[in-house]
Design an enzyme around this catalytic site. Sequence first.
Site, short mmCIF file in Angstrom:
data_model
loop_
_atom_site.label_atom_id
_atom_site.label_comp_id
_atom_site.label_asym_id
_atom_site.label_seq_id
_atom_site.Cartn_x
_atom_site.Cartn_y
_atom_site.Cartn_z
N CYS A 74 0.84 -1.21 0.00
CA CYS A 74 0.00 0.00 0.00
C CYS A 74 0.87 1.25 0.00
CB CYS A 74 -0.91 -0.02 1.22
SG CYS A 74 -1.81 1.53 1.48
N CYS A 77 1.07 2.86 3.48
CA CYS A 77 1.97 2.17 4.41
C CYS A 77 3.43 2.46 4.06
CB CYS A 77 1.71 0.67 4.38
SG CYS A 77 0.06 0.20 4.98
#
Length: 217
Positions: A74, A77
């Site tokens: 992601c 992240c």
Amino acid sequence: MVTANQALKVVGLFIAYLLKSIIDLFLTKPLWASLKVLEDTDLRVTGGIHETYKAKALWEKTGAVIMVVRRPGCLLCREEAIELSSLKPQLEDLWIPLLAVVKENIGQELDAFKTFFTGEVYVDQKRALYGPVERYMFMSALLRIGVWRSLWRAYRKGYTGNIVKGEGLVLGGVFVIGPEDQGILLEHREKEFGDEVNLLAVLRSARKIQDCLATVK
């Protein structure tokens, strides 16, 4: 006199707040983690080394800052991984390790994540650090303005990622855990995708570890 644009802005903000309040009703409330449960968690080393440690071994002498990663692929992240890694020099001065925990080891995805994160990465297959009650976010993320703002922020910074590889619905967070019986000094639980920890709060908590160690000495 209130202009039409100002009125529309106020109405828009009210609708956004109302939507967020309604969506929050369906989000599982976080419960505080138990240090005992965290200590007994099995964490597996990544990078081709087949070793498993009790999590306690990672912080019992020095304490640790631990990123609990929602999904390595992601872009949000990865953005937080870079930001936490920016604290690495200061944490090294305090002799405190920076670590990350993921739910699963997806070969290339994890290797790619390690280019954003400068600490050691472990696998928590039982997802103990994601509990004690796992919190999921599904399609409601699309209705949250905060999520869209975070995506736009990360995109403008040049971060990229994918949306299909790995489990990404269970929310993550960040821990700062002290050595011995100092306990959990900071527990940040994501409220939504892209809900980043306050870096100053991380540093303040890390300095408490150093103060404790200095007192013991």
